[in-house]
Design an enzyme around this catalytic site. Structure first.
Site, PDB file in Angstrom:
ATOM      1  CG  ASP A  93     -44.806 -35.524  26.253  1.00 33.22           C
ATOM      2  OD1 ASP A  93     -44.478 -36.696  25.982  1.00 33.22           O
ATOM      3  OD2 ASP A  93     -45.587 -34.853  25.543  1.00 33.22           O
ATOM      4  CE1 TYR A 108     -46.200 -32.436  19.964  1.00 30.85           C
ATOM      5  CE2 TYR A 108     -44.960 -32.687  21.992  1.00 30.85           C
ATOM      6  CZ  TYR A 108     -46.091 -32.937  21.242  1.00 30.85           C
ATOM      7  OH  TYR A 108     -47.096 -33.688  21.787  1.00 30.85           O
TER       8      TYR A 108
HETATM    9  N1  LIG Z   1     -51.481 -36.803  21.069  1.00 31.57           N
HETATM   10  C1  LIG Z   1     -50.451 -36.323  21.746  1.00 31.57           C
HETATM   11  O1  LIG Z   1     -49.469 -36.994  21.900  1.00 31.57           O
HETATM   12  C2  LIG Z   1     -50.534 -34.951  22.341  1.00 31.57           C
HETATM   13  C3  LIG Z   1     -51.462 -34.023  21.893  1.00 31.57           C
HETATM   14  C4  LIG Z   1     -51.505 -32.789  22.529  1.00 31.57           C
HETATM   15  C5  LIG Z   1     -50.661 -32.498  23.569  1.00 31.57           C
HETATM   16  N2  LIG Z   1     -49.740 -33.416  23.995  1.00 31.57           N
HETATM   17  C6  LIG Z   1     -48.818 -33.138  25.106  1.00 31.57           C
HETATM   18  O2  LIG Z   1     -49.546 -32.563  26.160  1.00 31.57           O
HETATM   19  C7  LIG Z   1     -48.958 -31.305  26.507  1.00 31.57           C
HETATM   20  C8  LIG Z   1     -50.030 -30.370  27.006  1.00 31.57           C
HETATM   21  O3  LIG Z   1     -50.857 -30.020  25.913  1.00 31.57           O
HETATM   22  P1  LIG Z   1     -52.366 -29.607  26.060  1.00 31.57           P
HETATM   23  O4  LIG Z   1     -53.070 -29.968  24.832  1.00 31.57           O
HETATM   24  O5  LIG Z   1     -52.894 -30.104  27.359  1.00 31.57           O
HETATM   25  O6  LIG Z   1     -52.383 -28.080  26.064  1.00 31.57           O
HETATM   26  P2  LIG Z   1     -51.371 -27.041  26.624  1.00 31.57           P
HETATM   27  O7  LIG Z   1     -50.365 -26.788  25.597  1.00 31.57           O
HETATM   28  O8  LIG Z   1     -50.946 -27.409  27.997  1.00 31.57           O
HETATM   29  O9  LIG Z   1     -52.342 -25.807  26.666  1.00 31.57           O
HETATM   30  C9  LIG Z   1     -52.340 -24.924  27.686  1.00 31.57           C
HETATM   31  C10 LIG Z   1     -52.682 -23.587  27.072  1.00 31.57           C
HETATM   32  O10 LIG Z   1     -53.088 -22.752  28.101  1.00 31.57           O
HETATM   33  C11 LIG Z   1     -52.123 -21.711  28.304  1.00 31.57           C
HETATM   34  N3  LIG Z   1     -51.809 -21.749  29.718  1.00 31.57           N
HETATM   35  C12 LIG Z   1     -50.984 -22.591  30.393  1.00 31.57           C
HETATM   36  N4  LIG Z   1     -50.987 -22.299  31.695  1.00 31.57           N
HETATM   37  C13 LIG Z   1     -51.848 -21.251  31.850  1.00 31.57           C
HETATM   38  C14 LIG Z   1     -52.262 -20.487  32.963  1.00 31.57           C
HETATM   39  N5  LIG Z   1     -51.825 -20.738  34.207  1.00 31.57           N
HETATM   40  N6  LIG Z   1     -53.162 -19.490  32.757  1.00 31.57           N
HETATM   41  C15 LIG Z   1     -53.638 -19.223  31.534  1.00 31.57           C
HETATM   42  N7  LIG Z   1     -53.247 -19.902  30.420  1.00 31.57           N
HETATM   43  C16 LIG Z   1     -52.363 -20.911  30.586  1.00 31.57           C
HETATM   44  C17 LIG Z   1     -50.929 -22.007  27.448  1.00 31.57           C
HETATM   45  O11 LIG Z   1     -50.461 -20.838  26.826  1.00 31.57           O
HETATM   46  P3  LIG Z   1     -49.335 -19.904  27.468  1.00 31.57           P
HETATM   47  O12 LIG Z   1     -48.114 -20.142  26.642  1.00 31.57           O
HETATM   48  O13 LIG Z   1     -49.907 -18.552  27.332  1.00 31.57           O
HETATM   49  O14 LIG Z   1     -49.143 -20.282  28.893  1.00 31.57           O
HETATM   50  C18 LIG Z   1     -51.499 -22.981  26.387  1.00 31.57           C
HETATM   51  O15 LIG Z   1     -51.942 -22.288  25.268  1.00 31.57           O
HETATM   52  C19 LIG Z   1     -48.266 -30.849  25.243  1.00 31.57           C
HETATM   53  O16 LIG Z   1     -47.272 -29.908  25.463  1.00 31.57           O
HETATM   54  C20 LIG Z   1     -47.708 -32.161  24.743  1.00 31.57           C
HETATM   55  O17 LIG Z   1     -46.528 -32.467  25.460  1.00 31.57           O
HETATM   56  C21 LIG Z   1     -49.667 -34.636  23.385  1.00 31.57           C
END
Ligand SMILES: NC(=O)c1ccc[n+]([C@@H]2O[C@H](COP(=O)([O-])OP(=O)(O)OC[C@H]3O[C@@H](n4cnc5c(N)ncnc54)[C@H](OP(=O)(O)O)[C@@H]3O)[C@@H](O)[C@H]2O)c1
Length: 317
Positions: free
Chosen positions: A53, A58
């Site tokens: 995604d 982004y």
């Molecule tokens: N409205 C929308 O359309 C929208 C909004 C938000 C997000 N999204 C989508 O959803 C995806 C996921 O976003 P999210 O908001 O759920 O947050 P996320 O970006 O998945 O946040 C995870 C956070 O935790 C850290 N992390 C990941 N795995 C980890 C682990 N095993 N241990 C410790 N820290 C960990 C990551 O940093 P590290 O780099 O340090 O791992 C990151 O800062 C985005 O990339 C995007 O594709 C869409």
């Protein structure tokens, strides 16, 4: 890698989806280079992730395009998006068409599997339907996109008002939903409808900051304890969810959060974003593990049954 069917799209996808936005943006937000980010996407694909995604906003579409150049196009499901407000004005059909073309170029492909309207608030939904849906349908008829998706605006739409309407309208094949252990409103108020309509679901915010940062989690629970939403004794704990971490349970709160989302009814794919190869491997492993023990789920509900809306924001710095 466990796989599932993404609702009525019929697409078979990995239950783990690589999110190329969020706080990490494949590590670009924390100083990684484009080459490192590309290598991370390749690692995800080599590890069995088939759903990626991204979004025009982004700045990671070209990285994804570079990473998929050497794999058969139909071995990955690409999802990207366009905002419904651009440069302070509602996105027009012409700008959406340009955005689709730009995404195709950046991704180096001639079709996008799931094209989503990005972060649509309830207030903007009607306008998106009248101004933008016809253009999406044109692009689908032209073979540029295969399925239509829409993503909610997380913290601004905690009761999923926009997606509830979108499911009823019957034109969206995929919805992206904010959902986690302390924001389970979709279980009661959205997933029954998405399941009935066959709308595929991508979960965001399963971990975000709150389940990756113990200090933020403890501070958030303290605030809730102060207002009586959760038992007062939780205010004294620096690790209020550590009852989930034990032999036979989860290895960490982060793992528990991914497993919780993955095995909740109505969830198809759990997205995670990371700039770290170690986190990527760990998250895939977590998402392939079984549901949390029933006793842990019962305690979670007992302690936090009244809680919603947590984990959608970043910590106040
Ligand atoms: N409205 C929308 O359309 C929208 C909004 C938000 C997000 N999204 C989508 O959803 C995806 C996921 O976003 P999210 O908001 O759920 O947050 P996320 O970006 O998945 O946040 C995870 C956070 O935790 C850290 N992390 C990941 N795995 C980890 C682990 N095993 N241990 C410790 N820290 C960990 C990551 O940093 P590290 O780099 O340090 O791992 C990151 O800062 C985005 O990339 C995007 O594709 C869409």
């Amino acid at each position: 890698m466990h796989t599932t069917t993404l609702g009525r799209t019929g697409l078979r996808v990995s239950v783990a989806g690589l999110g190329c936005g969020g706080f990490s943006r494949l590590g670009l937000s924390t100083g990684k280079t484009a080459a490192e980010a590309t290598a991370l996407v390749r690692l995800a694909i080599d590890s069995g992730i088939t759903l990626i995604d991204t979004a025009a906003q982004y700045g990671t579409e070209e990285i994804v395009g570079e990473a998929i150049r050497h794999v058969p196009r139909d071995s990955v499901v690409l999802a990207t998006k366009c905002l419904t407000v651009l440069d302070g004005a509602p996105t027009t059909a012409a700008r959406l068409a340009e955005s689709i073309e730009a995404s195709l170029r950046a991704l180096g492909t001639d079709y996008i599997d799931v094209f989503q309207l990005h972060g649509v608030s309830p207030e903007r939904y009607d306008r998106a339907m009248t101004d933008l849906l016809p253009e999406l349908i044109r692009a689908r008829e032209a073979g540029k996109i295969r399925f239509l998706g829409i993503t909610e605006s997380g913290g601004n739409d905690r009761s999923h008002t926009m997606l509830q309407q979108a499911v009823t309208d019957g034109v969206w094949d995929v919805g992206m939903v904010a959902f986690n252990m302390l924001h389970r409103t979709a279980s009661d108020h959205l997933f029954p409808a998405t399941q009935a309509a066959g709308v595929g679901t991508l979960v965001m915010h399963a971990v975000r900051s709150i389940f990756a940062r113990p200090d933020f989690l403890a501070a958030s629970i303290r605030e809730l304890a102060a207002t009586g939403v959760v038992p007062a004794r939780l205010a004294a704990s620096d690790a209020p969810l550590d009852f989930l971490v034990h032999a036979g349970g989860a290895a960490s709160v982060t793992e528990a959060a991914y497993r919780f989302a993955r095995h909740s009814a109505g969830v198809d794919v759990v997205l995670f974003g990371t700039g770290s190869a170690d986190h990527l491997r760990a998250n895939i492993e977590s998402l392939n593990r079984p549901p949390l023990p029933a006793a842990d789920l019962a305690e979670l509900l007992d302690l936090f049954g009244n809680v919603s809306g947590l984990g959608l924001e970043s910590p106040k710095s």
